[in-house]
Design a protein around this motif. Structure first.
Motif, short mmCIF file in Angstrom:
data_model
loop_
_atom_site.label_atom_id
_atom_site.label_comp_id
_atom_site.label_asym_id
_atom_site.label_seq_id
_atom_site.Cartn_x
_atom_site.Cartn_y
_atom_site.Cartn_z
N LEU A 18 0.77 -1.02 -0.46
CA LEU A 18 0.30 -0.19 0.10
C LEU A 18 0.81 1.39 0.36
CD1 LEU A 18 -2.84 -0.80 2.58
CD2 LEU A 18 -3.24 -0.89 -0.17
N TRP A 21 2.23 2.22 -3.45
CA TRP A 21 1.27 2.08 -4.60
C TRP A 21 0.98 3.50 -4.51
CZ3 TRP A 21 2.60 -1.12 -7.45
CH2 TRP A 21 1.77 -2.54 -7.65
N LEU A 42 -3.05 4.01 -7.83
CA LEU A 42 -5.09 3.97 -7.50
C LEU A 42 -5.46 2.86 -7.26
CD1 LEU A 42 -5.39 7.65 -7.94
CD2 LEU A 42 -4.24 6.95 -6.03
N VAL A 43 -5.58 2.46 -8.88
CA VAL A 43 -6.55 0.91 -8.82
C VAL A 43 -5.67 -0.05 -8.84
CG1 VAL A 43 -6.94 -0.51 -10.80
CG2 VAL A 43 -7.02 2.23 -11.12
N ALA A 46 -6.31 0.66 -4.71
CA ALA A 46 -7.79 -0.21 -3.82
C ALA A 46 -7.70 -1.73 -4.52
CB ALA A 46 -8.93 0.31 -5.27
N VAL A 49 -6.72 -2.88 -0.68
CA VAL A 49 -7.06 -2.53 0.30
C VAL A 49 -8.39 -3.47 0.08
CG1 VAL A 49 -8.65 -1.00 0.95
CG2 VAL A 49 -6.54 0.16 0.35
N VAL A 50 -8.52 -3.73 -0.71
CA VAL A 50 -9.93 -4.90 -1.02
C VAL A 50 -8.77 -6.31 -0.08
CG1 VAL A 50 -11.45 -6.20 -2.20
CG2 VAL A 50 -11.84 -3.20 -2.76
#
Length: 60
Positions: A18, A21, A42-43, A46, A49-50
């Motif tokens: 993270l 990124w 950014l993609v 995300a 994180v998921v």
């Protein structure tokens, strides 16, 4: 290796990804020619994180 230690190691890896990124996203926004880098970062941020949330939920 105890399950708690493996869980902590996995979360450390996710946090490191993270951070990478986030740095790439900032770099992409700062350097106009690298806007595509910011979008990809950014993609991926995300998605990480998921993925981390799913892994965390499945181990508890």
């Amino acid at each position: 290796m105890p399950a708690g230690r493996a869980y902590g190691q996995g979360m450390n890896i996710i946090i490191a990804i993270l951070v990478i990124w986030a740095v790439l996203a900032v770099l992409g926004f700062v350097v106009k020619g690298l806007l595509w880098l910011a979008i990809i970062a950014l993609v991926l941020f995300a998605a990480t994180v998921v993925w981390g949330m799913i892994k965390r939920r499945s181990t508890t």
